[in-house]
Design a protein around this motif. Structure first.
Motif, PDB file in Angstrom:
ATOM      1  N   LEU A  82     -50.242  22.528   9.458  1.00  0.00           N
ATOM      2  CA  LEU A  82     -49.415  23.650   8.997  1.00  0.00           C
ATOM      3  C   LEU A  82     -50.187  24.964   9.049  1.00  0.00           C
ATOM      4  N   ALA A  83     -51.452  24.929   8.663  1.00  0.00           N
ATOM      5  CA  ALA A  83     -52.278  26.136   8.735  1.00  0.00           C
ATOM      6  C   ALA A  83     -52.458  26.592  10.181  1.00  0.00           C
ATOM      7  N   LEU A  84     -52.614  25.638  11.086  1.00  0.00           N
ATOM      8  CA  LEU A  84     -52.772  25.956  12.506  1.00  0.00           C
ATOM      9  C   LEU A  84     -51.529  26.657  13.053  1.00  0.00           C
ATOM     10  N   VAL A  85     -50.353  26.166  12.707  1.00  0.00           N
ATOM     11  CA  VAL A  85     -49.104  26.775  13.184  1.00  0.00           C
ATOM     12  C   VAL A  85     -48.976  28.203  12.667  1.00  0.00           C
ATOM     13  N   LEU A  86     -49.261  28.422  11.401  1.00  0.00           N
ATOM     14  CA  LEU A  86     -49.162  29.771  10.837  1.00  0.00           C
ATOM     15  C   LEU A  86     -50.159  30.718  11.491  1.00  0.00           C
ATOM     16  N   GLY A  87     -51.351  30.203  11.798  1.00  0.00           N
ATOM     17  CA  GLY A  87     -52.349  31.024  12.469  1.00  0.00           C
ATOM     18  C   GLY A  87     -51.908  31.464  13.857  1.00  0.00           C
ATOM     19  N   VAL A  88     -51.314  30.549  14.587  1.00  0.00           N
ATOM     20  CA  VAL A  88     -50.837  30.878  15.935  1.00  0.00           C
ATOM     21  C   VAL A  88     -49.725  31.923  15.863  1.00  0.00           C
ATOM     22  N   LEU A  89     -48.799  31.769  14.922  1.00  0.00           N
ATOM     23  CA  LEU A  89     -47.711  32.737  14.764  1.00  0.00           C
ATOM     24  C   LEU A  89     -48.249  34.122  14.416  1.00  0.00           C
ATOM     25  N   ALA A  90     -49.221  34.179  13.526  1.00  0.00           N
ATOM     26  CA  ALA A  90     -49.782  35.475  13.128  1.00  0.00           C
ATOM     27  C   ALA A  90     -50.562  36.117  14.266  1.00  0.00           C
ATOM     28  N   LEU A  91     -51.322  35.317  15.021  1.00  0.00           N
ATOM     29  CA  LEU A  91     -52.117  35.859  16.120  1.00  0.00           C
ATOM     30  C   LEU A  91     -51.251  36.400  17.246  1.00  0.00           C
ATOM     31  N   THR A  92     -50.133  35.735  17.505  1.00  0.00           N
ATOM     32  CA  THR A  92     -49.265  36.159  18.601  1.00  0.00           C
ATOM     33  C   THR A  92     -48.298  37.267  18.186  1.00  0.00           C
ATOM     34  N   ILE A 145     -59.940  41.927  11.359  1.00  0.00           N
ATOM     35  CA  ILE A 145     -59.271  41.288  12.499  1.00  0.00           C
ATOM     36  C   ILE A 145     -57.880  40.751  12.178  1.00  0.00           C
ATOM     37  N   GLY A 146     -57.389  40.956  10.974  1.00  0.00           N
ATOM     38  CA  GLY A 146     -56.041  40.523  10.646  1.00  0.00           C
ATOM     39  C   GLY A 146     -55.987  39.141  10.025  1.00  0.00           C
ATOM     40  N   THR A 147     -54.786  38.679   9.721  1.00  0.00           N
ATOM     41  CA  THR A 147     -54.607  37.432   8.991  1.00  0.00           C
ATOM     42  C   THR A 147     -54.687  36.180   9.867  1.00  0.00           C
ATOM     43  N   GLY A 148     -54.377  36.291  11.153  1.00  0.00           N
ATOM     44  CA  GLY A 148     -54.317  35.116  12.023  1.00  0.00           C
ATOM     45  C   GLY A 148     -55.574  34.262  12.016  1.00  0.00           C
ATOM     46  N   PRO A 149     -56.765  34.844  12.272  1.00  0.00           N
ATOM     47  CA  PRO A 149     -57.982  34.031  12.284  1.00  0.00           C
ATOM     48  C   PRO A 149     -58.265  33.345  10.955  1.00  0.00           C
ATOM     49  N   VAL A 150     -57.833  33.929   9.863  1.00  0.00           N
ATOM     50  CA  VAL A 150     -58.055  33.309   8.558  1.00  0.00           C
ATOM     51  C   VAL A 150     -57.307  31.973   8.473  1.00  0.00           C
ATOM     52  N   PHE A 151     -56.076  31.945   8.952  1.00  0.00           N
ATOM     53  CA  PHE A 151     -55.305  30.694   8.941  1.00  0.00           C
ATOM     54  C   PHE A 151     -55.957  29.637   9.837  1.00  0.00           C
ATOM     55  N   LEU A 152     -56.499  30.047  10.971  1.00  0.00           N
ATOM     56  CA  LEU A 152     -57.145  29.090  11.875  1.00  0.00           C
ATOM     57  C   LEU A 152     -58.419  28.521  11.256  1.00  0.00           C
ATOM     58  N   LEU A 153     -59.177  29.353  10.555  1.00  0.00           N
ATOM     59  CA  LEU A 153     -60.377  28.857   9.889  1.00  0.00           C
ATOM     60  C   LEU A 153     -60.019  27.837   8.811  1.00  0.00           C
TER      61      LEU A 153
END
Length: 420
Positions: free
Chosen positions: A87-97, A165-173
């Motif tokens: 779930l964290a991975l999906v949110l990270g991808v959405l935020a990064l894109t 760098i925004g929220t996306g990388p935080v979700f991926l970490l």
């Protein structure tokens, strides 16, 4: 203070929790900030997000305890970690894109809540299987210490990363951090665990657990107190974000600092709890009342720095209360009931958020964040005083009314002696 760490399996578990909890706190900060950005600072939307994350606990929380009693806990925990990481991975991808919308966050928050339904009671009940009943209070306190130690580091890191760098990388970490728990679970020695006897599949197991708790006034009292304090007083995820942004005009890094200061107090409270062998009712009630009063004081602080300072003792009393309540519940129940009882405990502790979080968010948006904090502390304080009053034996009340110059000298109020 660190007695449970002598157990190899618990050391592996605690190490994985440090990494994973750091990622979890990073995601909480990033998720709140993403919602505020997507909704242009809506406190109601922030409350809805938090509420949806805990709504599954309200709907299905009791069934999580049944699963914890029925299946091997280590295996169940591995499944929940994979689900939460995905779930964290999906949110990270959405935020990064740049495709994330607020309804995406709502949906994923609800999905995280579904995984938590099973994870929470299983994780709570698994502690005694690693360390045994003698060291259980210490393990509960150290679990809280690792959680809040990560709470100190995670928000600070998240605040810096969001600004850079925004929220996306935080979700991926955070998604990657769940690997530490999986490695720890895989490396455990199964022969050194002390699993409770598994409850075979059967009808009426949930009702059996509810009847067990209903017949125990001591457990019901703790659950009532925990429910009201959690519903109205423990919404700092919402209130600190709104106070930092709307009252003091602070940015993401300052929001992270506020969460860190609360965590400093919570960590201190957890470490103090680790020194105690077994909590008492007096400690439980005193910590709940102290937390309510300090929360009201926090909401009235005139400057951001005074707000930050008072968050520390508030965190100490909060963690003293929660660790005392958790240990009291676990040490008071039969082993074969522990999963279901802790499922009910987590249902009350976290499942009340879908009611409290939107309400607190609406109060903050309508009347201001300060008032929402003060009201939360007032409810916590009044509930504690009511529970204490109802817990005093009738004989003590009658004796005190008949002779106000006498007082009780024993904890149960049955032994009376003259003063002076």
């Amino acid at each position: 203070m660190f007695r449970s760490l002598r157990v190899r399996n618990y050391r592996l578990f605690a190490a994985g929790q440090v990494v994973s909890n750091t990622g979890t706190w990073m995601q909480r900060i990033a998720q709140d900030w993403l919602v505020l950005d997507l909704t242009h600072g809506s406190g109601t939307a922030l409350g809805i997000t938090t509420g949806l994350q805990f709504l599954p606990l309200l709907l299905f929380g009791l069934w999580g305890g049944v699963i914890a009693d029925r299946y091997p806990k280590r295996r169940v925990l591995a499944v929940t970690q994979v689900a939460m990481g995905t779930l964290a991975l999906v949110l990270g991808v959405l935020a990064l894109t740049g495709t994330a919308q607020v309804w995406h966050v709502y949906l994923l928050a609800f999905g995280l809540g579904l995984a938590t339904v099973v994870d929470n009671p299983t994780r709570q009940a698994f502690a005694v299987e690693m360390v045994g009943p003698r060291e259980l209070p210490n393990a509960i306190a150290l679990n809280s210490a690792t959680f809040n130690g990560a709470r100190i580091v995670g928000p600070a890191i998240a605040g810096v990363l969001i600004a850079l760098i925004g929220t996306g990388p935080v979700f991926l970490l955070n998604a990657a951090s769940f690997g530490a728990v999986l490695l720890g679970l895989a490396a455990m020695r199964e022969a050194e665990l002390n699993p409770a006897e598994r409850v075979p599949r059967g009808k009426g197991q949930l009702r059996e657990g509810l009847r067990y708790v209903r017949g125990r006034r001591d457990l019901v009292t703790v659950l009532v107190l925990v429910g009201f304090v959690a519903m109205f007083g423990m919404n700092f995820q919402i209130t600190t974000a709104l106070v930092a942004r709307e009252v003091f005009g602070a940015g993401a890094s300052s929001f992270g600092l506020a969460s860190t200061m609360l965590a400093v107090g919570a960590l201190a409270g957890a470490l103090l709890a680790a020194r105690r062998v077994r909590p008492t009712r007096r400690l439980l009630y005193g910590a709940a009342a102290g937390f309510g009063v300090l929360e009201m004081v926090t909401g009235l602080m005139p400057t951001f720095w005074s707000f930050l300072i008072v968050l520390v003792p508030t965190g100490i009393t909060l963690m003293t209360f929660t660790t005392a309540a958790n240990a009291t519940m676990q040490l008071s129940v039969a082993p074969e009931m522990r999963g279901r009882v802790m499922g009910l405990y987590m249902f009350v502790f976290l499942g009340t958020n879908p009611v409290g979080a939107p309400l607190v968010g609406w109060l903050a948006e309508t009347f201001g964040p300060r008032l929402s904090i003060v009201l939360g502390g007032a409810v916590a304080t009044l509930t504690t005083l009511t529970v204490i009053a109802l817990s005093v034996p009738r004989e003590t009340i009658i004796s005190t009314l008949r002779n106000p110059f006498r007082r009780a000298s024993s904890e149960n109020g049955m032994t009376i002696r003259h003063v002076g």
